[in-house]
Design a protein around this motif. Structure first.
Motif, PDB file in Angstrom:
ATOM      1  N   VAL A  88       0.843  -1.195   0.000  1.00 40.85           N
ATOM      2  CA  VAL A  88       0.000   0.000   0.000  1.00 40.85           C
ATOM      3  C   VAL A  88       0.885   1.254   0.000  1.00 40.85           C
ATOM      4  O   VAL A  88       0.655   2.202  -0.750  1.00 40.85           O
ATOM      5  N   PHE A  89       1.921   1.250   0.856  1.00 42.82           N
ATOM      6  CA  PHE A  89       2.838   2.397   0.903  1.00 42.82           C
ATOM      7  C   PHE A  89       3.515   2.620  -0.455  1.00 42.82           C
ATOM      8  O   PHE A  89       3.544   3.749  -0.971  1.00 42.82           O
ATOM      9  N   ALA A  90       4.052   1.551  -1.047  1.00 43.31           N
ATOM     10  CA  ALA A  90       4.777   1.698  -2.316  1.00 43.31           C
ATOM     11  C   ALA A  90       3.852   2.157  -3.430  1.00 43.31           C
ATOM     12  O   ALA A  90       4.250   2.934  -4.309  1.00 43.31           O
ATOM     13  N   THR A  91       2.602   1.685  -3.404  1.00 40.60           N
ATOM     14  CA  THR A  91       1.644   2.099  -4.422  1.00 40.60           C
ATOM     15  C   THR A  91       1.376   3.596  -4.339  1.00 40.60           C
ATOM     16  O   THR A  91       1.356   4.308  -5.353  1.00 40.60           O
ATOM     17  N   ILE A  95       6.469   5.388  -7.417  1.00 42.59           N
ATOM     18  CA  ILE A  95       7.874   5.581  -7.788  1.00 42.59           C
ATOM     19  C   ILE A  95       8.072   5.602  -9.297  1.00 42.59           C
ATOM     20  O   ILE A  95       9.003   6.257  -9.800  1.00 42.59           O
ATOM     21  N   ASP A  96       7.224   4.921 -10.058  1.00 39.71           N
ATOM     22  CA  ASP A  96       7.402   4.915 -11.509  1.00 39.71           C
ATOM     23  C   ASP A  96       7.138   6.290 -12.116  1.00 39.71           C
ATOM     24  O   ASP A  96       7.669   6.635 -13.178  1.00 39.71           O
ATOM     25  N   GLU A  97       6.344   7.135 -11.430  1.00 39.00           N
ATOM     26  CA  GLU A  97       6.047   8.476 -11.913  1.00 39.00           C
ATOM     27  C   GLU A  97       6.994   9.518 -11.319  1.00 39.00           C
ATOM     28  O   GLU A  97       7.504  10.384 -12.036  1.00 39.00           O
ATOM     29  N   LYS A  98       7.209   9.418 -10.005  1.00 38.19           N
ATOM     30  CA  LYS A  98       7.952  10.466  -9.308  1.00 38.19           C
ATOM     31  C   LYS A  98       9.457  10.234  -9.269  1.00 38.19           C
ATOM     32  O   LYS A  98      10.221  11.176  -9.052  1.00 38.19           O
ATOM     33  N   TYR A  99       9.883   8.984  -9.461  1.00 44.26           N
ATOM     34  CA  TYR A  99      11.308   8.682  -9.301  1.00 44.26           C
ATOM     35  C   TYR A  99      11.806   7.862 -10.494  1.00 44.26           C
ATOM     36  O   TYR A  99      12.133   6.685 -10.360  1.00 44.26           O
ATOM     37  N   ASN A 103      14.655   1.184  -9.753  1.00 49.64           N
ATOM     38  CA  ASN A 103      14.091  -0.133 -10.094  1.00 49.64           C
ATOM     39  C   ASN A 103      12.967  -0.537  -9.159  1.00 49.64           C
ATOM     40  O   ASN A 103      12.113  -1.334  -9.527  1.00 49.64           O
ATOM     41  N   GLY A 104      12.989  -0.012  -7.954  1.00 51.24           N
ATOM     42  CA  GLY A 104      11.977  -0.377  -6.981  1.00 51.24           C
ATOM     43  C   GLY A 104      12.365   0.142  -5.621  1.00 51.24           C
ATOM     44  O   GLY A 104      13.391   0.801  -5.447  1.00 51.24           O
ATOM     45  N   GLY A 235      19.325   7.078 -17.893  1.00 58.21           N
ATOM     46  CA  GLY A 235      18.232   7.298 -18.824  1.00 58.21           C
ATOM     47  C   GLY A 235      17.114   8.092 -18.179  1.00 58.21           C
ATOM     48  O   GLY A 235      16.530   8.993 -18.777  1.00 58.21           O
ATOM     49  N   GLY A 236      16.811   7.803 -16.922  1.00 61.82           N
ATOM     50  CA  GLY A 236      15.802   8.566 -16.207  1.00 61.82           C
ATOM     51  C   GLY A 236      16.269   9.960 -15.858  1.00 61.82           C
ATOM     52  O   GLY A 236      15.479  10.877 -15.707  1.00 61.82           O
ATOM     53  N   LEU A 237      17.595  10.122 -15.737  1.00 60.69           N
ATOM     54  CA  LEU A 237      18.165  11.422 -15.392  1.00 60.69           C
ATOM     55  C   LEU A 237      18.034  12.406 -16.546  1.00 60.69           C
ATOM     56  O   LEU A 237      17.509  13.497 -16.406  1.00 60.69           O
ATOM     57  N   LEU A 238      18.548  12.018 -17.699  1.00 58.68           N
ATOM     58  CA  LEU A 238      18.468  12.877 -18.886  1.00 58.68           C
ATOM     59  C   LEU A 238      18.788  12.030 -20.104  1.00 58.68           C
ATOM     60  O   LEU A 238      19.884  11.491 -20.228  1.00 58.68           O
ATOM     61  N   ALA A 239      17.812  11.915 -20.990  1.00 56.29           N
ATOM     62  CA  ALA A 239      17.983  11.070 -22.163  1.00 56.29           C
ATOM     63  C   ALA A 239      19.168  11.529 -23.001  1.00 56.29           C
ATOM     64  O   ALA A 239      19.436  12.718 -23.138  1.00 56.29           O
ATOM     65  N   LYS A 240      19.887  10.556 -23.565  1.00 58.93           N
ATOM     66  CA  LYS A 240      21.079  10.881 -24.352  1.00 58.93           C
ATOM     67  C   LYS A 240      20.763  11.771 -25.540  1.00 58.93           C
ATOM     68  O   LYS A 240      21.582  12.615 -25.928  1.00 58.93           O
ATOM     69  N   ASP A 241      19.582  11.604 -26.142  1.00 60.07           N
ATOM     70  CA  ASP A 241      19.270  12.409 -27.325  1.00 60.07           C
ATOM     71  C   ASP A 241      18.915  13.846 -26.981  1.00 60.07           C
ATOM     72  O   ASP A 241      18.713  14.671 -27.866  1.00 60.07           O
TER      73      ASP A 241
END
Length: 592
Positions: A88-91, A95-99, A103-104, A235-241
């Protein structure tokens, strides 16, 4: 008659020095512009480098915030959350949106032989078949109890991080210091590609935060942790392109991330800039090797220095061509004149005609040069028109417009120079008709032409209307007044007095100003062709105006001289033939 420049058939040392100085100035301008452009580009690289470093630091702080949120959740349940409560806490943490890049987020418990049995019983009640792996010889157990999202991290559930040095040492350091720590390079068991990664730990304890290392070891419950794969983190930090730099990261000499491979799409085999930054990251030191890539090179090419150099060299070539053309023309003309003079020494009329031909030749040579000058000017204007949409766009490089304006300015100087030579060569070739010249009207016209106030030019003369060659006399007075206006340091303070005094055989004119004056050593030189006393902040001059004045006066049978001391202004005196009686007196001291 004054001897024409280049009459010897050779380029003088002075002209060579002028060309060489002009070339030095051109190359100096090119070098300065090149250095300025390189400095700006280096600043852009440094800004890009600092942005990468800042993003990594900011992102790691944000990840720590997520871990500390997990620590707060565990402490709110006295360190004993169930699997469902953690889910419940992780949901809600999303993290997939905010961080992005993580990986988890999960929980690792610290266990001993005495607490292991009760722990397994609790975990198996939540998840039947739960096992701790792999076996090891350490006296502590650190199994991963929870990890969300579990679908992509299922292989890590039950993994005892105490089995491996990098995982274990970072977790123990976090326990003993009470601070967040990251591990050295590892390969996550859930990473099918077996690439470099690391674990990020934040500890939680029983009761209040312990005060020392011994108390922390006694009251440790576990750590909230997050696994990272380096390629996902960057990749999450700043895309190479979206970046103009490539980066590689090493930890204790081991490369954990690398974008410098030749297979990378934007790889630059000879980067314009490189730098290495050592970054302290939660107990580890990452060495960042940052290099500019092809996107940086494409966006930071600079053409202004090259355009300045090419434009300058074109102008120098035109000047040199002009000098060579005039030398060759005069060499041929002088040879021709010598031959005619030997044969017709006694025929003065033919000798005069030969001199007139020489003057015409100089006129024609200068006139013919106007065609390529107009061509260069027209071509430059066409380029500006073609680039009009680009130059008016927000992303336009302003230095391109400045370079085109510089070329037009130099072309205008060449045009002024050839015009002056043509005017000089035509003096005396065609005699002006004798006609009336009104001095008051002339002074009023000069006041308007040079945008002066009426009190700034004063006419003092007993006569107003004289019969003379009005074109030639007007040319002389205009050049002298223009010279005063051009070289006065404070135009609003300029004061000019024009006087005309009648003698039995001529009219005595003087033009006096309150300008900076002329040093005695320069007073003879200023009447020579191409001589100018221009300083760095004064207007650019062709150096022909006073030569025209001197020639026009001498052609009409007069002489010109000057009186001047530095700081006390300058007075030019000259005689002009009185071809007819004065037609109308005026009061001395009248203001134009």
């Amino acid at each position: 008659m004054k001897k024409l420049p280049f009459a010897s058939g050779k380029i003088s040392m002075l002209h060579i020095m002028i060309v060489m100085l002009s070339m030095v100035l051109t190359f100096s301008a090119w070098q300065f512009s090149k250095n300025q452009s390189e400095s700006r580009i280096e600043q852009r690289f440094n800004a890009s480098r600092d942005r990468i470093v800042g993003l990594i630091q900011d992102r790691m702080l944000k990840y720590e915030d997520a871990l500390q949120a997990g620590v707060a959740a565990m402490e709110s349940h006295e360190g004993n959350m169930t699997l469902d409560q953690w889910r419940v806490f992780a949901t809600h943490l999303r993290i997939d949106e905010k961080y992005p890049g993580i990986n988890g987020i999960g929980v690792i418990h610290f266990l001993s032989d005495q607490t292991l049995g009760a722990y397994l019983e609790q975990r198996r009640a939540e998840r039947p078949g739960f096992e701790i792996f792999p076996p090891h010889e350490q006296d502590i157990y650190m199994p991963i109890s929870f990890i969300e999202p579990e679908d992509i991290n299922a292989a890590a559930v039950g993994l005892d991080v105490a089995h491996e040095l990098n995982r274990r040492s970072a977790a123990l350091a976090s326990r003993d210091t009470g601070d967040a720590h990251i591990s050295g390079p590892i390969v996550l068991v859930q990473d099918a590609n077996a690439t470099s990664g690391f674990l990020f730990y934040a500890p939680f304890y029983r009761g209040d935060l312990p005060g020392g290392a011994a108390e922390r070891r006694e009251r440790i419950i576990g750590v909230v942790y997050a696994p990272f794969v380096m390629r996902n983190l960057l990749g999450g930090l700043l895309a190479k392109d979206l970046r103009h730099t490539s980066i590689s990261i090493s930890d204790s000499g081991q490369k954990i991330y690398d974008e410098h491979s030749s297979v990378e799409e934007r790889h630059d085999p000879a980067p314009m800039f490189t730098d290495t930054v050592n970054l302290d990251v939660y107990g580890r030191t990452w060495s960042l090797d940052i290099r500019s890539n092809l996107a940086f090179r494409n966006d930071n090419t600079y053409s202004q220095p090259t355009m300045i150099l090419v434009g300058g060299l074109v102008i120098e070539a035109l000047i040199l061509s002009l000098l060579i053309l005039m030398v060759r023309a005069n060499r041929k003309a002088v040879a021709y004149a010598d031959e005619v003079t030997k044969e017709l020494r006694t025929e003065k009329q033919k000798l005069v005609r030969t001199n007139e031909e020489l003057e015409q030749f100089a006129y024609a040579a200068s006139h013919d040069l106007k065609t390529p000058i107009r061509g260069i000017s027209g071509l430059t204007e066409m380029i500006k028109e073609d680039l009009e949409d680009y130059l008016s766009s927000p992303g336009a490089n302003p230095e391109i417009s400045m370079s085109l304006d510089l070329i037009l300015d130099r072309v205008q100087r060449m045009n002024d120079l050839t015009t002056g030579i043509i005017e000089f060569s035509r003096i005396g070739v065609q005699a002006g008709d004798c006609g009336p010249l009104h001095l008051c009207e002339l002074v009023a016209s000069l006041t308007s032409d040079f945008k002066l106030k009426p009190h700034q030019i004063v006419l003092e003369s007993p006569v107003n209307e004289i019969c003379t060659d009005p074109v030639s006399l007007r040319r002389v007075i205009e050049n002298l007044v223009g010279n005063s206006v051009k070289y006065h340091g404070s135009p609003d303070q300029l004061s000019i007095a024009i006087t005309c005094r009648e003698t039995p055989n001529s009219l005595e004119f003087s033009v006096k100003d309150n300008g900076p004056g002329i040093a005695p050593k320069f007073q003879r030189r200023i009447f020579e062709m191409f001589q100018t006393l221009r300083t760095g902040d004064a207007p650019e001059s062709t150096g022909i105006g006073l030569a025209i004045v001197k020639k026009a006066i001498e052609v009409n049978g007069g002489q010109v001289r000057l009186e001047s001391t530095p700081g006390n202004g300058t007075t030019f005196h000259f005689q002009w033939p009185k071809q007819a009686a004065s037609l109308g007196p005026i009061e001395a001291g009248i203001a134009a």
